[in-house]
Design a protein around this motif. Structure first.
Motif, PDB file in Angstrom:
ATOM      1  N   LYS A 170       0.853  -1.183   0.000  1.00 25.24           N
ATOM      2  CA  LYS A 170       0.000   0.000   0.000  1.00 25.24           C
ATOM      3  C   LYS A 170       0.893   1.238   0.000  1.00 25.24           C
ATOM      4  N   LEU A 171       0.411   2.302  -0.596  1.00 26.99           N
ATOM      5  CA  LEU A 171       1.149   3.549  -0.619  1.00 26.99           C
ATOM      6  C   LEU A 171       0.632   4.455   0.481  1.00 26.99           C
ATOM      7  N   GLY A 172       1.563   4.956   1.305  1.00 25.00           N
ATOM      8  CA  GLY A 172       1.182   5.801   2.426  1.00 25.00           C
ATOM      9  C   GLY A 172       1.990   7.077   2.476  1.00 25.00           C
ATOM     10  N   GLU A 173       1.990   7.697   3.659  1.00 26.79           N
ATOM     11  CA  GLU A 173       2.720   8.941   3.872  1.00 26.79           C
ATOM     12  C   GLU A 173       4.079   8.641   4.503  1.00 26.79           C
ATOM     13  N   PRO A 174       5.061   9.520   4.307  1.00 24.38           N
ATOM     14  CA  PRO A 174       6.372   9.332   4.954  1.00 24.38           C
ATOM     15  C   PRO A 174       6.210   9.237   6.464  1.00 24.38           C
TER      16      PRO A 174
ATOM     17  N   ARG B 139      15.259  14.961 -11.797  1.00 22.16           N
ATOM     18  CA  ARG B 139      13.879  15.433 -11.734  1.00 22.16           C
ATOM     19  C   ARG B 139      13.357  15.774 -13.134  1.00 22.16           C
ATOM     20  N   ALA B 140      14.228  16.384 -13.939  1.00 21.32           N
ATOM     21  CA  ALA B 140      13.825  16.717 -15.306  1.00 21.32           C
ATOM     22  C   ALA B 140      13.535  15.455 -16.110  1.00 21.32           C
ATOM     23  N   GLU B 141      14.348  14.418 -15.907  1.00 17.72           N
ATOM     24  CA  GLU B 141      14.126  13.160 -16.617  1.00 17.72           C
ATOM     25  C   GLU B 141      12.861  12.454 -16.146  1.00 17.72           C
ATOM     26  N   LEU B 142      12.565  12.589 -14.875  1.00 15.49           N
ATOM     27  CA  LEU B 142      11.384  11.923 -14.323  1.00 15.49           C
ATOM     28  C   LEU B 142      10.095  12.509 -14.896  1.00 15.49           C
ATOM     29  N   GLY B 143      10.107  13.780 -15.198  1.00 15.51           N
ATOM     30  CA  GLY B 143       8.919  14.416 -15.748  1.00 15.51           C
ATOM     31  C   GLY B 143       7.729  14.328 -14.803  1.00 15.51           C
ATOM     32  N   VAL B 144       6.585  13.903 -15.330  1.00 19.41           N
ATOM     33  CA  VAL B 144       5.358  13.829 -14.535  1.00 19.41           C
ATOM     34  C   VAL B 144       5.488  12.852 -13.382  1.00 19.41           C
ATOM     35  N   LEU B 145       6.304  11.819 -13.565  1.00 22.68           N
ATOM     36  CA  LEU B 145       6.469  10.824 -12.500  1.00 22.68           C
ATOM     37  C   LEU B 145       6.990  11.459 -11.222  1.00 22.68           C
ATOM     38  N   ALA B 146       7.758  12.534 -11.334  1.00 24.62           N
ATOM     39  CA  ALA B 146       8.313  13.209 -10.158  1.00 24.62           C
ATOM     40  C   ALA B 146       7.211  13.694  -9.221  1.00 24.62           C
ATOM     41  N   THR B 147       6.043  14.009  -9.772  1.00 21.71           N
ATOM     42  CA  THR B 147       4.936  14.522  -8.942  1.00 21.71           C
ATOM     43  C   THR B 147       4.304  13.424  -8.093  1.00 21.71           C
ATOM     44  N   LYS B 148       4.583  12.156  -8.440  1.00 19.85           N
ATOM     45  CA  LYS B 148       4.014  11.042  -7.689  1.00 19.85           C
ATOM     46  C   LYS B 148       4.942  10.560  -6.565  1.00 19.85           C
ATOM     47  N   LEU B 149       6.132  11.093  -6.527  1.00 20.54           N
ATOM     48  CA  LEU B 149       7.141  10.629  -5.557  1.00 20.54           C
ATOM     49  C   LEU B 149       7.127  11.479  -4.296  1.00 20.54           C
ATOM     50  N   PRO B 150       7.519  10.875  -3.145  1.00 21.40           N
ATOM     51  CA  PRO B 150       8.000   9.502  -3.007  1.00 21.40           C
ATOM     52  C   PRO B 150       6.870   8.493  -2.900  1.00 21.40           C
ATOM     53  N   LEU B 151       7.171   7.268  -3.270  1.00 21.09           N
ATOM     54  CA  LEU B 151       6.248   6.154  -3.093  1.00 21.09           C
ATOM     55  C   LEU B 151       6.627   5.466  -1.790  1.00 21.09           C
ATOM     56  N   VAL B 152       5.829   5.687  -0.766  1.00 19.69           N
ATOM     57  CA  VAL B 152       6.118   5.141   0.570  1.00 19.69           C
ATOM     58  C   VAL B 152       5.344   3.834   0.719  1.00 19.69           C
ATOM     59  N   LEU B 153       6.064   2.723   0.782  1.00 15.58           N
ATOM     60  CA  LEU B 153       5.419   1.401   0.842  1.00 15.58           C
ATOM     61  C   LEU B 153       5.132   1.015   2.275  1.00 15.58           C
ATOM     62  N   SER B 154       3.959   0.449   2.480  1.00  9.82           N
ATOM     63  CA  SER B 154       3.601  -0.029   3.818  1.00  9.82           C
ATOM     64  C   SER B 154       2.776  -1.305   3.689  1.00  9.82           C
TER      65      SER B 154
END
Length: 217
Positions: free
Chosen positions: A69-73, A202-217
């Protein structure tokens, strides 16, 4: 399931190779020393043992990817996080932590090797096959191996296959691939917020950067 064994064996070997003074170093987990992380691994090993002997009859509700699951830091306010810090301090001597992890960790490894990958098990109010459960834990072992050696230049890292599998899982959770220029280790560290991306990354990540970080729980 073989990859579970390889990544778990590599992580336990890395812990066994730590010097006493390494246990007081910061780990890659924010707010945790290496000793806290190793104590967490003891709890993880116990969870593996418990789950593999908790059969379920229901249809699977998650697989090796959706188990996460994706959560908060983390903020440090979680009672379990605080408990782990106190437990780790109670060991006092690093060799005691090493001994406990070796003891429980070896048992978890044997249980994984004996498990029927098609058997259904229950954990965290979910049902999944034992094979998917152990595959999910490849991500846990790989990320924590990176955490363990974060302050130990020259220490052996996790197996390449574990890095690749963990990246694949993270990309499925993100719904997009990391740039091909990112080595697997950097994709995991940046993707999970263990280090911030450089301006170029960050420039290479493009839109994906807006989804980070992915905090797994």
């Amino acid at each position: 399931m073989d990859l579970f064994t390889r990544t778990w064996t590599a992580l336990r070997a890395a812990v066994d190779g730590l010097a006493d003074e390494d246990f007081a170093r910061p780990s890659g987990c924010a707010g945790w020393l290496v000793r806290d992380l190793v104590c967490h691994l003891v709890i993880d090993a116990q969870d593996v043992l418990i789950t593999l002997v908790t059969p379920a009859d229901a249809e699977p509700t998650v697989d090796a990817v959706t188990y996460w699951k994706l959560g908060e830091p983390p903020t440090g306010a979680d009672p379990l996080d605080a408990l782990i810090v106190r437990l780790a301090a109670a060991y006092e001597q690093p060799w005691l932590l090493k001994f406990h992890l070796d003891d429980v960790g070896a048992a978890a490894g044997r249980a994984a090797e004996l498990a029927d990958p098609a058997a259904r098990v229950a954990t965290r109010d979910e049902v999944l096959t034992a094979g998917d459960y152990l595959s999910a834990y490849v991500v846990e072992w790989t990320l924590h191996h990176l955490d363990l050696i974060a302050g130990l230049p020259g220490a052996a890292g996790p197996p390449a296959e574990g890095l690749a599998r963990s990246r694949e899982t993270l990309e499925k959770l993100a719904g997009a691939p990391f740039p091909s220029s990112f080595p697997d280790e950097d994709a995991l560290l940046v993707g999970t917020g263990r280090r911030p991306p450089t301006d170029a990354e960050r420039a290479e990540l493009g839109v994906l950067a807006t989804k980070l970080p992915l905090v797994l729980s």
